[in-house]
Design a protein around this motif. Sequence first.
Motif, PDB file in Angstrom:
ATOM      1  N   VAL A 131      50.422  63.784  54.213  1.00 36.61           N
ATOM      2  CA  VAL A 131      49.588  62.773  53.566  1.00 36.61           C
ATOM      3  C   VAL A 131      48.707  63.461  52.534  1.00 36.61           C
ATOM      4  N   VAL A 132      48.766  62.963  51.321  1.00 36.35           N
ATOM      5  CA  VAL A 132      47.919  63.449  50.239  1.00 36.35           C
ATOM      6  C   VAL A 132      46.905  62.346  49.963  1.00 36.35           C
ATOM      7  N   TRP A 133      45.638  62.695  50.135  1.00 37.45           N
ATOM      8  CA  TRP A 133      44.554  61.722  50.017  1.00 37.45           C
ATOM      9  C   TRP A 133      43.933  61.730  48.618  1.00 37.45           C
ATOM     10  N   TYR A 134      43.586  60.541  48.164  1.00 36.58           N
ATOM     11  CA  TYR A 134      42.855  60.341  46.918  1.00 36.58           C
ATOM     12  C   TYR A 134      41.662  59.444  47.204  1.00 36.58           C
ATOM     13  N   GLY A 135      40.578  59.712  46.538  1.00 30.15           N
ATOM     14  CA  GLY A 135      39.437  58.822  46.597  1.00 30.15           C
ATOM     15  C   GLY A 135      39.600  57.737  45.557  1.00 30.15           C
ATOM     16  N   THR A 136      39.012  56.589  45.826  1.00 31.42           N
ATOM     17  CA  THR A 136      39.025  55.512  44.853  1.00 31.42           C
ATOM     18  C   THR A 136      37.824  54.603  45.092  1.00 31.42           C
ATOM     19  N   TYR A 137      37.583  53.740  44.153  1.00 29.40           N
ATOM     20  CA  TYR A 137      36.479  52.798  44.222  1.00 29.40           C
ATOM     21  C   TYR A 137      36.812  51.636  45.159  1.00 29.40           C
ATOM     22  N   MET A 138      35.792  51.154  45.859  1.00 28.73           N
ATOM     23  CA  MET A 138      35.986  50.006  46.731  1.00 28.73           C
ATOM     24  C   MET A 138      36.488  48.797  45.937  1.00 28.73           C
ATOM     25  N   ALA A 139      35.960  48.611  44.746  1.00 29.96           N
ATOM     26  CA  ALA A 139      36.376  47.468  43.928  1.00 29.96           C
ATOM     27  C   ALA A 139      37.862  47.545  43.592  1.00 29.96           C
ATOM     28  N   SER A 140      38.362  48.729  43.392  1.00 28.75           N
ATOM     29  CA  SER A 140      39.772  48.919  43.085  1.00 28.75           C
ATOM     30  C   SER A 140      40.648  48.482  44.267  1.00 28.75           C
ATOM     31  N   ILE A 141      40.261  48.889  45.467  1.00 26.80           N
ATOM     32  CA  ILE A 141      41.004  48.490  46.667  1.00 26.80           C
ATOM     33  C   ILE A 141      40.873  46.987  46.879  1.00 26.80           C
ATOM     34  N   HIS A 142      39.658  46.482  46.750  1.00 24.93           N
ATOM     35  CA  HIS A 142      39.415  45.056  46.949  1.00 24.93           C
ATOM     36  C   HIS A 142      40.276  44.213  46.011  1.00 24.93           C
ATOM     37  N   GLU A 143      40.260  44.538  44.734  1.00 23.63           N
ATOM     38  CA  GLU A 143      41.036  43.767  43.753  1.00 23.63           C
ATOM     39  C   GLU A 143      42.522  43.827  44.057  1.00 23.63           C
ATOM     40  N   PHE A 144      43.021  45.018  44.386  1.00 22.15           N
ATOM     41  CA  PHE A 144      44.445  45.150  44.675  1.00 22.15           C
ATOM     42  C   PHE A 144      44.836  44.326  45.896  1.00 22.15           C
ATOM     43  N   LEU A 145      44.076  44.433  46.989  1.00 21.37           N
ATOM     44  CA  LEU A 145      44.424  43.716  48.213  1.00 21.37           C
ATOM     45  C   LEU A 145      44.276  42.214  48.046  1.00 21.37           C
ATOM     46  N   GLU A 146      43.253  41.768  47.336  1.00 17.84           N
ATOM     47  CA  GLU A 146      43.092  40.337  47.059  1.00 17.84           C
ATOM     48  C   GLU A 146      44.283  39.815  46.251  1.00 17.84           C
ATOM     49  N   HIS A 147      44.649  40.545  45.211  1.00 12.39           N
ATOM     50  CA  HIS A 147      45.772  40.132  44.358  1.00 12.39           C
ATOM     51  C   HIS A 147      47.071  40.075  45.157  1.00 12.39           C
ATOM     52  N   LEU A 148      47.324  41.097  45.948  1.00  9.62           N
ATOM     53  CA  LEU A 148      48.550  41.131  46.746  1.00  9.62           C
ATOM     54  C   LEU A 148      48.551  40.008  47.772  1.00  9.62           C
ATOM     55  N   GLY A 149      47.424  39.746  48.400  1.00 12.16           N
ATOM     56  CA  GLY A 149      47.331  38.642  49.350  1.00 12.16           C
ATOM     57  C   GLY A 149      47.616  37.304  48.689  1.00 12.16           C
ATOM     58  N   GLN A 150      47.098  37.105  47.478  1.00 14.33           N
ATOM     59  CA  GLN A 150      47.361  35.862  46.747  1.00 14.33           C
ATOM     60  C   GLN A 150      48.833  35.744  46.364  1.00 14.33           C
ATOM     61  N   GLU A 151      49.435  36.858  45.945  1.00 10.74           N
ATOM     62  CA  GLU A 151      50.868  36.846  45.631  1.00 10.74           C
ATOM     63  C   GLU A 151      51.685  36.427  46.844  1.00 10.74           C
ATOM     64  N   ARG A 152      51.356  36.986  47.989  1.00  8.40           N
ATOM     65  CA  ARG A 152      52.092  36.653  49.213  1.00  8.40           C
ATOM     66  C   ARG A 152      51.903  35.197  49.606  1.00  8.40           C
ATOM     67  N   MET A 153      50.698  34.669  49.428  1.00  6.01           N
ATOM     68  CA  MET A 153      50.453  33.262  49.753  1.00  6.01           C
ATOM     69  C   MET A 153      51.267  32.340  48.851  1.00  6.01           C
ATOM     70  N   LYS A 154      51.360  32.689  47.563  1.00  6.96           N
ATOM     71  CA  LYS A 154      52.152  31.875  46.637  1.00  6.96           C
ATOM     72  C   LYS A 154      53.625  31.875  47.042  1.00  6.96           C
ATOM     73  N   LEU A 155      54.129  33.048  47.418  1.00  7.69           N
ATOM     74  CA  LEU A 155      55.530  33.153  47.825  1.00  7.69           C
ATOM     75  C   LEU A 155      55.816  32.392  49.112  1.00  7.69           C
ATOM     76  N   ALA A 156      54.804  32.292  49.976  1.00  6.03           N
ATOM     77  CA  ALA A 156      54.981  31.625  51.259  1.00  6.03           C
ATOM     78  C   ALA A 156      54.744  30.118  51.175  1.00  6.03           C
ATOM     79  N   SER A 157      54.240  29.636  50.049  1.00  6.11           N
ATOM     80  CA  SER A 157      53.926  28.214  49.927  1.00  6.11           C
ATOM     81  C   SER A 157      55.208  27.391  49.876  1.00  6.11           C
ATOM     82  N   PRO A 158      55.148  26.128  50.314  1.00  2.55           N
ATOM     83  CA  PRO A 158      56.340  25.257  50.295  1.00  2.55           C
ATOM     84  C   PRO A 158      56.933  25.090  48.899  1.00  2.55           C
ATOM     85  N   ALA A 159      56.081  25.034  47.861  1.00  5.96           N
ATOM     86  CA  ALA A 159      56.576  24.888  46.486  1.00  5.96           C
ATOM     87  C   ALA A 159      57.425  26.084  46.097  1.00  5.96           C
TER      88      ALA A 159
END
Length: 163
Positions: A131-159
Amino acid sequence: MRCNRLLGASLVEHNLIRLEHLEAANERMLELMAGGGGKQVSLLSILLHEIKAIEEEKLLTHQLEEHGLGLIELRDLEWPDDFKEGLDLDACWSTWTVPFDREDEVHYLASAYYLSPPVRQFWEQRLRGIVVWYGTYMASIHEFLEHLGQERMKLASPAAAKN
């Protein structure tokens, strides 16, 4: 909870915050959790943004200089779809860590919680490799996880299922 508690202890041990800041942040975190704060409740966020006990730049500089971490901005990465599909969002949220690349048995992780020993142990045991570790900003992680969660919700929606 353990990741937060031991991150706080590590921050005090490394003289990055004072004990009274940690105690105040722990109290605030318990309040937020009791109020249903959810997966985004974070001791580090409270220390950074509410109590202002530490600046994120100082924390990242400490990790770079004292622990030899690299620094990465998740917004600058291109994410293959198959890699994003395999991410455990709950594990990423609870550890404030995101695996962002893999080459053979070498895994690259970006974390705002590197100084928390349980976070490192969790990912190192889970990934079973180098494992190679990198530091990053909390906002960077937050934005990425929020975006990915929204993408997954759209894919899972009935439409989306009709398309």
